[in-house]
Every structure is written in structure tokens, then in C-alpha cells.
Write a protein that holds these residues in place. Sequence first.
Motif, PDB file in Angstrom:
ATOM      1  N   ASP A 125     -31.465  15.899  26.684  1.00 35.68           N
ATOM      2  CA  ASP A 125     -32.020  16.927  27.552  1.00 35.68           C
ATOM      3  C   ASP A 125     -31.123  17.077  28.777  1.00 35.68           C
ATOM      4  O   ASP A 125     -30.896  16.117  29.517  1.00 35.68           O
ATOM      5  CB  ASP A 125     -33.443  16.547  27.965  1.00 35.68           C
ATOM      6  CG  ASP A 125     -34.180  17.670  28.653  1.00 35.68           C
ATOM      7  OD1 ASP A 125     -33.669  18.171  29.682  1.00 35.68           O
ATOM      8  OD2 ASP A 125     -35.262  18.034  28.185  1.00 35.68           O
ATOM      9  N   ASP A 126     -30.589  18.280  28.963  1.00 36.89           N
ATOM     10  CA  ASP A 126     -29.676  18.524  30.082  1.00 36.89           C
ATOM     11  C   ASP A 126     -30.397  18.538  31.428  1.00 36.89           C
ATOM     12  O   ASP A 126     -29.755  18.416  32.474  1.00 36.89           O
ATOM     13  CB  ASP A 126     -28.950  19.871  29.888  1.00 36.89           C
ATOM     14  CG  ASP A 126     -27.992  19.846  28.712  1.00 36.89           C
ATOM     15  OD1 ASP A 126     -27.338  18.809  28.493  1.00 36.89           O
ATOM     16  OD2 ASP A 126     -27.901  20.864  28.010  1.00 36.89           O
ATOM     17  N   TYR A 127     -31.712  18.656  31.405  1.00 35.25           N
ATOM     18  CA  TYR A 127     -32.469  18.728  32.652  1.00 35.25           C
ATOM     19  C   TYR A 127     -32.895  17.351  33.151  1.00 35.25           C
ATOM     20  O   TYR A 127     -32.699  17.008  34.307  1.00 35.25           O
ATOM     21  CB  TYR A 127     -33.688  19.637  32.457  1.00 35.25           C
ATOM     22  CG  TYR A 127     -34.497  19.847  33.709  1.00 35.25           C
ATOM     23  CD1 TYR A 127     -33.979  20.579  34.775  1.00 35.25           C
ATOM     24  CD2 TYR A 127     -35.780  19.329  33.825  1.00 35.25           C
ATOM     25  CE1 TYR A 127     -34.711  20.776  35.917  1.00 35.25           C
ATOM     26  CE2 TYR A 127     -36.523  19.529  34.968  1.00 35.25           C
ATOM     27  CZ  TYR A 127     -35.987  20.247  36.014  1.00 35.25           C
ATOM     28  OH  TYR A 127     -36.715  20.441  37.161  1.00 35.25           O
ATOM     29  N   ASP A 128     -33.459  16.525  32.240  1.00 36.29           N
ATOM     30  CA  ASP A 128     -33.970  15.229  32.706  1.00 36.29           C
ATOM     31  C   ASP A 128     -33.346  14.019  32.025  1.00 36.29           C
ATOM     32  O   ASP A 128     -33.711  12.880  32.306  1.00 36.29           O
ATOM     33  CB  ASP A 128     -35.501  15.179  32.583  1.00 36.29           C
ATOM     34  CG  ASP A 128     -35.989  15.232  31.144  1.00 36.29           C
ATOM     35  OD1 ASP A 128     -35.185  15.073  30.202  1.00 36.29           O
ATOM     36  OD2 ASP A 128     -37.212  15.447  30.958  1.00 36.29           O
TER      37      ASP A 128
ATOM     38  N   LEU B  82     -32.839  21.051  25.585  1.00 40.84           N
ATOM     39  CA  LEU B  82     -34.079  20.667  26.256  1.00 40.84           C
ATOM     40  C   LEU B  82     -35.069  20.042  25.283  1.00 40.84           C
ATOM     41  O   LEU B  82     -35.049  20.345  24.083  1.00 40.84           O
ATOM     42  CB  LEU B  82     -34.743  21.903  26.891  1.00 40.84           C
ATOM     43  CG  LEU B  82     -33.972  22.604  28.005  1.00 40.84           C
ATOM     44  CD1 LEU B  82     -34.663  23.918  28.365  1.00 40.84           C
ATOM     45  CD2 LEU B  82     -33.842  21.704  29.221  1.00 40.84           C
TER      46      LEU B  82
ATOM     47  N   TYR C 231     -25.870  31.504  28.728  1.00 41.79           N
ATOM     48  CA  TYR C 231     -26.050  30.074  28.959  1.00 41.79           C
ATOM     49  C   TYR C 231     -26.730  29.435  27.763  1.00 41.79           C
ATOM     50  O   TYR C 231     -27.490  30.076  27.054  1.00 41.79           O
ATOM     51  CB  TYR C 231     -26.928  29.831  30.195  1.00 41.79           C
ATOM     52  CG  TYR C 231     -26.361  30.376  31.470  1.00 41.79           C
ATOM     53  CD1 TYR C 231     -25.515  29.609  32.265  1.00 41.79           C
ATOM     54  CD2 TYR C 231     -26.670  31.667  31.892  1.00 41.79           C
ATOM     55  CE1 TYR C 231     -24.992  30.114  33.451  1.00 41.79           C
ATOM     56  CE2 TYR C 231     -26.153  32.175  33.073  1.00 41.79           C
ATOM     57  CZ  TYR C 231     -25.320  31.401  33.845  1.00 41.79           C
ATOM     58  OH  TYR C 231     -24.808  31.895  35.005  1.00 41.79           O
TER      59      TYR C 231
ATOM     60  N   GLN D 230     -41.525  24.849  29.569  1.00 40.22           N
ATOM     61  CA  GLN D 230     -41.567  25.105  31.014  1.00 40.22           C
ATOM     62  C   GLN D 230     -40.596  26.220  31.395  1.00 40.22           C
ATOM     63  O   GLN D 230     -40.928  27.085  32.210  1.00 40.22           O
ATOM     64  CB  GLN D 230     -41.224  23.844  31.806  1.00 40.22           C
ATOM     65  CG  GLN D 230     -42.328  22.836  31.882  1.00 40.22           C
ATOM     66  CD  GLN D 230     -41.925  21.637  32.736  1.00 40.22           C
ATOM     67  OE1 GLN D 230     -40.739  21.273  32.814  1.00 40.22           O
ATOM     68  NE2 GLN D 230     -42.907  21.018  33.372  1.00 40.22           N
ATOM     69  N   LEU D 231     -39.384  26.189  30.818  1.00 36.99           N
ATOM     70  CA  LEU D 231     -38.400  27.234  31.112  1.00 36.99           C
ATOM     71  C   LEU D 231     -38.922  28.596  30.667  1.00 36.99           C
ATOM     72  O   LEU D 231     -38.866  29.569  31.406  1.00 36.99           O
ATOM     73  CB  LEU D 231     -37.058  26.924  30.445  1.00 36.99           C
ATOM     74  CG  LEU D 231     -35.969  27.981  30.577  1.00 36.99           C
ATOM     75  CD1 LEU D 231     -35.601  28.212  32.045  1.00 36.99           C
ATOM     76  CD2 LEU D 231     -34.732  27.588  29.780  1.00 36.99           C
TER      77      LEU D 231
ATOM     78  N   ALA E 248     -33.625  15.570  23.602  1.00 34.96           N
ATOM     79  CA  ALA E 248     -33.797  17.018  23.507  1.00 34.96           C
ATOM     80  C   ALA E 248     -34.183  17.379  22.080  1.00 34.96           C
ATOM     81  O   ALA E 248     -33.763  16.725  21.126  1.00 34.96           O
ATOM     82  CB  ALA E 248     -32.523  17.740  23.918  1.00 34.96           C
TER      83      ALA E 248
ATOM     84  N   ASN F  41     -39.785  20.705  28.168  1.00 34.85           N
ATOM     85  CA  ASN F  41     -38.951  21.385  29.161  1.00 34.85           C
ATOM     86  C   ASN F  41     -38.594  22.807  28.720  1.00 34.85           C
ATOM     87  O   ASN F  41     -38.510  23.717  29.544  1.00 34.85           O
ATOM     88  CB  ASN F  41     -37.695  20.585  29.461  1.00 34.85           C
ATOM     89  CG  ASN F  41     -37.978  19.380  30.328  1.00 34.85           C
ATOM     90  OD1 ASN F  41     -38.999  19.326  31.015  1.00 34.85           O
ATOM     91  ND2 ASN F  41     -37.090  18.406  30.301  1.00 34.85           N
TER      92      ASN F  41
ATOM     93  N   ILE G 126     -28.719  25.526  26.988  1.00 30.09           N
ATOM     94  CA  ILE G 126     -29.148  24.268  27.569  1.00 30.09           C
ATOM     95  C   ILE G 126     -29.956  23.517  26.512  1.00 30.09           C
ATOM     96  O   ILE G 126     -30.771  24.105  25.804  1.00 30.09           O
ATOM     97  CB  ILE G 126     -29.963  24.489  28.872  1.00 30.09           C
ATOM     98  CG1 ILE G 126     -30.263  23.170  29.562  1.00 30.09           C
ATOM     99  CG2 ILE G 126     -31.212  25.307  28.615  1.00 30.09           C
ATOM    100  CD1 ILE G 126     -30.822  23.323  30.976  1.00 30.09           C
TER     101      ILE G 126
END
Length: 115
Positions: free
Chosen positions: A11-14, A35, A31, A42-43, A18, A39, A33
Motif C-alpha cells: 500500500d503506497d499510502y500506509d 492500495l 496516476y 476511502q479514495l 495492497a 484505502n 497508486i
Amino acid sequence: MAQRVQIILEDDYDGGDADETVSFGLDGAEYEIDLSSANASQLRDALAPWLSHARKVGGRRRSRAAAPAAARPSATDGPGSTSDIRSWALENGMEVSSRGRISSEVRSAYEQAHA
């Protein structure tokens, strides 16, 4: 010997595991990402109020696995290329420009001479 290739998405966020790669665009830039499902949700939820008022300007992008379009042969490739015809025409006293299209008469004469 057998090999196994394993791709593990982080996961690139947390930094956790992923589950998917999410693609989106903003201001002309695309882009991606990686996830987790939570997440990614959420996005999508965060973008939903904006997307409900936006205009969609295209379909889904082609996948990377799609084959690229076949390359068209260049006019300078192989026998009968523009440069070959131009050289032959000059050697045979024909009038031909150094650039641009070759007249159909010159091209036809070249083809007849090389048939």
C-alpha cells in the motif's frame, strides 16, 4: 529449473498490504497508486462528491497488455523507396525535386524499369 515470480503489492499510502492498483487522472496527469481495499474505498469515497458533478471525457484506458499498433513501413524502407526512386530518376535525366512527393509519372517509370 522452474521459477516462480511473485508480485507483492505494498500500500503506497500506509505501507500495509495492497489489494489493487487504482488509476486516476487530475489536471492532465495520470496516476496509479497501490492500495488496500479499505484505502481504495476511502479514495473513491473522497472523490465521489466531485465525480458526481464532473463530465467523463473518455472510456477506460487500454491495458498495458494490449498490443501496440503495427508500424507502418517508411517510404525510405526497402526497394522502391523514395530515395531509391529519386536517385534513379536523376541518373536517368528525369526532373525530380530533392524533397517532397515524387510525381506519379516518375514513380511509374521507375516501377516499369524495375519490373
